[in-house]
Scaffold this motif. Structure first.
Motif, short mmCIF file in Angstrom:
data_model
loop_
_atom_site.label_atom_id
_atom_site.label_comp_id
_atom_site.label_asym_id
_atom_site.label_seq_id
_atom_site.Cartn_x
_atom_site.Cartn_y
_atom_site.Cartn_z
N ASP A 266 0.86 -1.17 0.00
CA ASP A 266 0.00 0.00 0.00
C ASP A 266 0.90 1.22 0.00
O ASP A 266 2.13 1.11 -0.01
N GLU A 290 -1.07 1.10 7.64
CA GLU A 290 -1.02 2.47 8.14
C GLU A 290 -1.66 3.44 7.15
O GLU A 290 -1.71 3.17 5.94
N ASP A 291 -2.12 4.59 7.69
CA ASP A 291 -2.64 5.64 6.82
C ASP A 291 -1.64 6.79 6.77
O ASP A 291 -0.53 6.70 7.32
N GLU A 292 -2.05 7.90 6.15
CA GLU A 292 -1.14 9.03 5.97
C GLU A 292 -0.77 9.70 7.29
O GLU A 292 0.22 10.44 7.36
N HIS A 297 -4.47 0.44 11.06
CA HIS A 297 -5.83 -0.05 10.91
C HIS A 297 -5.77 -1.56 10.70
O HIS A 297 -5.03 -2.06 9.84
N GLU A 311 -11.90 0.80 10.04
CA GLU A 311 -11.76 2.24 9.82
C GLU A 311 -11.20 2.96 11.04
O GLU A 311 -10.63 4.05 10.92
#
Length: 508
Positions: A266, A290-292, A297, A311
């Motif tokens: 990702d 991970e997100d930004e 998650h 989420e």
């Protein structure tokens, strides 16, 4: 008068002779009472082999039956009207069997085959294998004769027509090679394979099989093997992660039999904590993405494709698949900003295990899951009470605490759990006060600690009546990976230039 008496005398004499003649004729078997041979067993053998002849109208005494093998007289040891037991006489050759009773003789329709006396021998009388291994046994002395191979337990061993033995399950079995009436045997012990996934030398992913290393990367970048699972076919699946130097992030990895199967990638970090292969051969993983904002998650994948993504800020540590996908981990409570142990089923929350007690707030962490009995869900983990600087290990059943662990200090953690399928006993491993231990139903079972350094158990696995534990122990500044069987150290691992650790074990 004299003539009259003589006439009467000769008449009586004639009648007597007629009666006597009739009596002698009755002693002879009629055609309908002649002996018959219906079958004999075995149909081949060496000299002195016992042979059972089945038929009709045999004499009921041994001396009343004359048995011959292709013309050579045999000794009868037992006789009845329907069965004769005899043995192949010395000097007999292949041919018909005959049975003579009185003046009548029965002849077999088949030949009895007289075989040579041979001595056969296997190159091994005992053999030791690991499951899924094969070895070919060599038989000598059989000549051009047909060899029949067999195993007395095909759940442990199979054997083909060439003597190739394959171990399919742990246990013991006997392989027999038979040539006519001669046989040779080999007793084979099959040991289970012990797989230990972890890392060595600055976190290079590795899996040890029965103590021998199988490196998963070339060591040029940081990597980690977190979980190992072995399928029914013997394929070894490993989940973990590897550092992508070019893009500056972690990539989730799945290896199969030592080779990369696929990556889970990702825009940001992805890591695999646990792997599970179901009966259909589908590969499931639990971990995080991970997100930004660098928030994690919980991520569940199936065959490399995203299945569920939480989420909320969370992380999945372990999973169980049996139709439903049940997994456990930790989720951030948005109201209290505390970590809460959770169980999810097919993407939806199933149980929440908070650690607050007597007004003291705690973060709870779920590390291991098992499903047993009537679909009861068991989870092992721990709570961290930062306000009082204590940690308590917990086992939950269907979201409710059933066992707790506290021996003082910060380090009281359950990392892994296994349930005995026959007894329902729950075995956990982790650490208490800096020492690796195993617990049975919440009570200390044994301690593993060779030296004075910190130790901990990362993975526990029950196989048949044996209990295996994998973990690590510090020897000075060096961390060593270790595997125990019933509290006996069976493997110790170290890096080429540094430490080693064991994160997961599987026995098959």
């Amino acid at each position: 008068m004299m003539k009259k008496y003589l006439s009467y005398f000769f008449m009586c004499l004639g009648l007597g002779l007629m009666v006597l003649a009739c009596s002698k004729d009755d002693d002879k078997p009629s055609e309908s009472n002649s002996p018959t041979i219906e079958s004999f067993s075995p149909e081949l053998g060496v000299e002195n082999t016992l042979v059972t002849i089945t038929g009709t109208n045999f004499a009921t005494t041994t001396s009343g039956n004359l048995v011959k093998f292709n013309g050579v007289t045999a000794v009868v040891t037992s006789a009845s009207a329907t069965q004769i037991i005899t043995s192949v006489p010395n000097g007999a050759t292949t041919g018909k069997i005959t049975v003579k009773v009185g003046d009548n003789t029965a002849t077999s329709t088949k030949d009895f085959t007289v075989t040579e006396i041979i001595n056969i021998e296997l190159d091994k009388s005992t053999l030791e294998l690991f499951t899924f291994e094969s070895e070919t046994l060599v038989l000598t002395g059989a000549g051009d004769n047909t060899v029949e191979w067999s195993s007395d337990d095909e759940t442990v061993l199979t054997v083909d027509e060439n003597g190739k033995v394959t171990a399919v399950g742990a246990g013991s079995a006997t392989i027999t090679a038979k040539v006519m009436e001669n046989s040779a045997t080999c007793t084979v012990t099959v040991n289970p394979n012990v797989y230990a996934a972890g890392s060595k030398d600055d976190y290079n992913a590795i899996c040890w099989k029965n103590g021998e290393p199988v490196e998963l990367t070339d060591g040029s970048t940081e990597s980690r093997a977190s979980s190992v699972f072995v399928s029914e076919e013997g394929d070894v699946f490993i989940g973990g992660r590897i550092w992508d130097n070019g893009n500056g992030k972690y990539v989730g990895m799945v290896w199969k039999n030592g080779e990369e199967l696929y990556s889970i990638d990702d825009a940001f970090d992805v890591s695999v904590s646990s792997i599970f292969v179901d009966s259909n051969g589908d590969v499931f993983t639990a971990g995080y993405m991970e997100d930004e904002n660098s928030d994690k998650h919980a991520l569940i994948t199936k065959n490399g494709t995203q299945l569920y993504l939480n989420e909320n800020e969370s992380e999945a540590y372990d999973l169980w698949v049996d139709g439903d996908v049940i997994y456990t981990g930790t989720e951030k409570d948005t109201d209290t900003n505390r970590d809460v142990a959770k169980v999810w089923s097919n993407g939806g929350e199933l149980y929440s295990m908070k650690g607050d007690t007597e007004g003291i707030h705690a973060d709870t962490y779920a590390r291991s899951i098992d499903v047993y009995g009537n679909d009861d869900v068991y989870v092992a983990g721990y709570s961290s009470f930062t306000e009082i600087e204590e940690q308590i290990g917990f086992i939950w059943k269907n979201g409710q605490e059933i066992y707790s662990l506290f021996e003082g200090g910060l380090a009281n953690k359950f990392y892994s759990m296994a349930i005995n399928g026959e007894t329902g006993d729950i075995y956990t491993t982790g650490l208490a006060s800096g020492i690796g231990k195993v617990w049975e139903n919440g009570q200390e079972y044994y301690t593993f600690n060779e030296g004075n350094g910190t130790s901990y158990g990362r993975s526990v696995f029950g196989f048949q009546s044996d209990l295996y534990v994998g973990g690590s122990e510090f020897n000075g500044n060096i961390k060593e990976g270790k595997v125990y069987k019933n509290n006996e150290l069976i493997y110790k691992f170290s890096g080429d230039n540094g430490s080693a650790e064991v994160n997961s074990i599987f026995v098959k």
